[in-house]
Design a protein around this motif. Structure first.
Motif, PDB file in Angstrom:
ATOM      1  N   UNK A 209       0.854  -1.186   0.000  1.00  0.00           N
ATOM      2  CA  UNK A 209       0.000   0.000   0.000  1.00  0.00           C
ATOM      3  C   UNK A 209       0.895   1.244   0.000  1.00  0.00           C
ATOM      4  N   UNK A 210       0.319   2.362  -0.486  1.00  0.00           N
ATOM      5  CA  UNK A 210       1.092   3.593  -0.660  1.00  0.00           C
ATOM      6  C   UNK A 210       0.956   4.531   0.532  1.00  0.00           C
ATOM      7  N   UNK A 211      -0.281   4.777   0.967  1.00  0.00           N
ATOM      8  CA  UNK A 211      -0.536   5.728   2.045  1.00  0.00           C
ATOM      9  C   UNK A 211      -1.753   5.252   2.816  1.00  0.00           C
ATOM     10  N   UNK A 212      -2.101   5.987   3.866  1.00  0.00           N
ATOM     11  CA  UNK A 212      -3.196   5.529   4.728  1.00  0.00           C
ATOM     12  C   UNK A 212      -4.527   5.479   3.996  1.00  0.00           C
ATOM     13  N   UNK A 213      -4.791   6.429   3.135  1.00  0.00           N
ATOM     14  CA  UNK A 213      -6.057   6.422   2.400  1.00  0.00           C
ATOM     15  C   UNK A 213      -6.162   5.182   1.527  1.00  0.00           C
ATOM     16  N   UNK A 214      -5.066   4.852   0.838  1.00  0.00           N
ATOM     17  CA  UNK A 214      -5.041   3.654   0.010  1.00  0.00           C
ATOM     18  C   UNK A 214      -5.196   2.412   0.872  1.00  0.00           C
ATOM     19  N   UNK A 215      -4.516   2.380   2.016  1.00  0.00           N
ATOM     20  CA  UNK A 215      -4.567   1.234   2.912  1.00  0.00           C
ATOM     21  C   UNK A 215      -5.979   0.991   3.427  1.00  0.00           C
ATOM     22  N   UNK A 216      -6.606   2.022   3.956  1.00  0.00           N
ATOM     23  CA  UNK A 216      -7.942   1.865   4.537  1.00  0.00           C
ATOM     24  C   UNK A 216      -8.935   1.420   3.479  1.00  0.00           C
ATOM     25  N   UNK A 217      -8.826   1.982   2.289  1.00  0.00           N
ATOM     26  CA  UNK A 217      -9.739   1.603   1.205  1.00  0.00           C
ATOM     27  C   UNK A 217      -9.611   0.115   0.888  1.00  0.00           C
ATOM     28  N   UNK A 218      -8.366  -0.376   0.811  1.00  0.00           N
ATOM     29  CA  UNK A 218      -8.167  -1.792   0.491  1.00  0.00           C
ATOM     30  C   UNK A 218      -8.562  -2.697   1.663  1.00  0.00           C
ATOM     31  N   UNK A 219      -8.152  -2.320   2.866  1.00  0.00           N
ATOM     32  CA  UNK A 219      -8.435  -3.162   4.026  1.00  0.00           C
ATOM     33  C   UNK A 219      -9.930  -3.327   4.253  1.00  0.00           C
TER      34      UNK A 219
ATOM     35  N   UNK B 101     -12.945  -1.402   9.600  1.00  0.00           N
ATOM     36  CA  UNK B 101     -14.270  -1.981   9.803  1.00  0.00           C
ATOM     37  C   UNK B 101     -14.100  -3.423  10.269  1.00  0.00           C
ATOM     38  N   UNK B 102     -13.930  -3.572  11.577  1.00  0.00           N
ATOM     39  CA  UNK B 102     -13.687  -4.883  12.155  1.00  0.00           C
ATOM     40  C   UNK B 102     -14.147  -4.898  13.602  1.00  0.00           C
ATOM     41  N   UNK B 103     -14.597  -6.071  14.066  1.00  0.00           N
ATOM     42  CA  UNK B 103     -15.046  -6.191  15.446  1.00  0.00           C
ATOM     43  C   UNK B 103     -13.919  -6.212  16.446  1.00  0.00           C
ATOM     44  N   UNK B 104     -12.737  -6.656  16.025  1.00  0.00           N
ATOM     45  CA  UNK B 104     -11.565  -6.713  16.902  1.00  0.00           C
ATOM     46  C   UNK B 104     -10.350  -6.181  16.156  1.00  0.00           C
ATOM     47  N   UNK B 105      -9.564  -5.368  16.826  1.00  0.00           N
ATOM     48  CA  UNK B 105      -8.305  -4.877  16.269  1.00  0.00           C
ATOM     49  C   UNK B 105      -7.193  -5.215  17.256  1.00  0.00           C
TER      50      UNK B 105
END
Length: 494
Positions: A400-410, A437-441
């Motif tokens: 991934x390149x940056x946080x925006x890209x990461x969050x979109x993919x994750x 978007x997850x119940x546990x991190x």
């Protein structure tokens, strides 16, 4: 080995009575070599009817219905004692039946005992609610049992999953019908014997082995079952949710996952390599929370993946009962073949297998349900291997390149069960954890569990939350009671 299986019944447990099941038998195998461990009788649908009748009568008996919570807690403590006393045998039995390493099965048995103790402690400290009145009356909110609970357990961790359903349901005053997975009924039956011998009133627990499409379906559809708790695949969970909706019945669903694990550029690389490997390859990847999608900052991607591949190749594959084993066989040859098909599909989608991707070549492992821990690169996040739950030792690596890209993919997944973050910056970790978007991190760790901490998923990973103090409430109905304090509370009637 004989002492492990001598105490395992091959009968069904029907509301306090052991009896021969009249359904088709199941040959339970040892996935390390394919040999048959035991033949188990299966239940039939009229056994469900009888289990519901016995369960309803037992939980309605004033001796149980009116029992004070701290006295009910004593039964849970006795069960925990029995599990702990028999922990070695249960761990070995589960290793035989599921293929898991003894290190893991010992932990699962300890977790089961701890679950019964935890909910016993919750009973000791549980309070009813005195709510804030909005008039000249006193208001209370109390919790009452639902009735007969249908509990459908998975094959990947039966003893711990069984306990997480049985303990809070009994604590809330219900009766339970447990349907173990068809491949792994032995530990559930052994647990039933221990619970029976602990003195739990007859009728409060039934364990009915059989096919999910027959016994599981009958339990969910039965009008006398007041709630169902299910752990398993999303497709089956969706079907059960439709049935529950028709019945207007509450249901708890712990379903699939395609959990993202994220390595930021400031992570402790050695710690993250070990943590990522553990997150996907422990349990041979047969875990709903397995970190099966790995996102690595592109600035460290190549070096990190190189170290991860080296670590993965060093993992020791072998029988679960061998002390040195890190990656044990899969639960069944059919599950192993399903995983192999997904890896073949990933190759067709353009993926590159960096390690693994086949069964071991060791002749000593030839008869077992083994599959080498596998890492795949070169896929986009929309590939099937990145979107569908494989439920095996297969990790897909994506940069991934940056946080925006990461969050979109994750977050680009129908699932939302769990996720992991590896970073040295707690502020970045907190901000990112809130966006996932997850119940546990998990942050700088993975697959750590506590019975005191609620667990659940979002999106197609499930409905409802298990564990924690509120775990008993999930098996209760709430009732409000008003105590009028006015001499003339309803002047309209004057």
């Amino acid at each position: 080995m004989s002492e492990v299986f001598d105490a395992v019944p091959n009968e069904i447990f029907l509301g306090g009575i052991w009896k021969r099941g009249t359904g088709a038998t199941t040959s339970v195998i040892d996935p390390s070599d394919g040999t048959v461990l035991q033949t188990v009788d299966n239940a039939v649908t009229h056994d469900v009817d009888e289990a519901v009748l016995r369960g309803t009568a037992a939980m309605s008996d004033p001796q149980w219905r009116n029992m004070l919570p701290h006295n009910r807690a004593r039964y849970l403590h006795r069960i925990a004692d029995a599990v702990e006393t028999n922990s070695k045998r249960l761990a070995v039995l589960q290793s035989f039946n599921t293929g898991k390493s003894l290190t893991e099965t010992r932990g699962l048995v300890a977790s089961a005992a701890g679950t019964f103790r935890y909910f016993a402690a919750v009973l000791e400290t549980a309070d009813q609610d005195l709510t804030t009145p909005r008039g000249n009356y006193l208001t209370m909110s109390i919790h009452e049992p639902i009735g007969v609970i249908g509990a459908i357990a998975p094959w990947n961790s039966p003893v711990a999953s069984d306990a997480q359903k049985i303990a809070p349901a009994l604590a809330a005053g219900n009766a339970v019908i447990l349907k173990p997975a068809e491949w792994t009924p032995l530990v559930s039956l052994a647990l039933a014997r221990l619970i029976d011998e602990s003195g739990l009133p007859a009728g409060l627990l039934s364990v009915l082995p059989g096919r999910g499409s027959v016994i599981g379906d009958a339990i969910v559809r039965h009008p006398g079952v007041g709630k169902v708790t299910f752990t398993g695949g999303t497709t089956t969970g969706r079907t059960l949710a439709h049935i529950a909706a028709e019945k207007l019945m509450p249901i708890s669903l712990e379903l699939g996952g395609k959990s993202p694990t994220i390595v930021l550029d400031d992570a402790d690389v050695d710690l993250a390599v070990n943590g990522v490997a553990y997150g996907i390859f422990s349990s041979t990847g047969q875990s709903c929370v397995a970190g099966s999608r790995l996102f690595v900052d592109e600035s460290i991607h190549d070096d990190f993946v190189e170290k991860l591949v080296a670590k993965t190749r060093s993992l020791r594959v072998g029988p679960g009962r061998a002390s040195e084993t890190q990656v044990a066989p899969m639960v069944h040859h059919r599950q192993r073949d399903s995983v192999a098909q997904y890896v073949d599909l990933a190759r067709q989608e353009g993926g590159t297998v960096l390690c693994g991707g086949c069964v071991p070549q060791d002749p000593a492992l030839a008869d077992g349900a083994y599959y080498l821990p596998t890492i795949i690169s070169g896929l986009s996040n929309d590939a099937k291997a990145c979107q569908e739950e494989i439920f095996g030792p297969v990790l897909v690596v994506l940069p991934f390149r940056d946080q925006e890209d990461l969050v979109a993919q994750a977050n680009d997944s129908v699932y939302g069960l769990a996720s992991g973050i590896w970073t040295g910056d707690y502020k970045r970790a907190w901000a990112l954890a809130r966006l996932l978007q997850a119940g546990t991190v998990w942050i700088n760790t993975y697959k750590q569990f506590s019975i005191s901490t609620p667990f659940g998923g979002v999106k197609q990973s499930g409905l409802g939350v298990e564990k924690g103090r509120a775990g008993i409430s999930a098996y209760s109905r709430q009732k409000s009671i008003y105590w009028g304090l006015d001499e003339q509370p309803n002047p309209w009637a004057d």
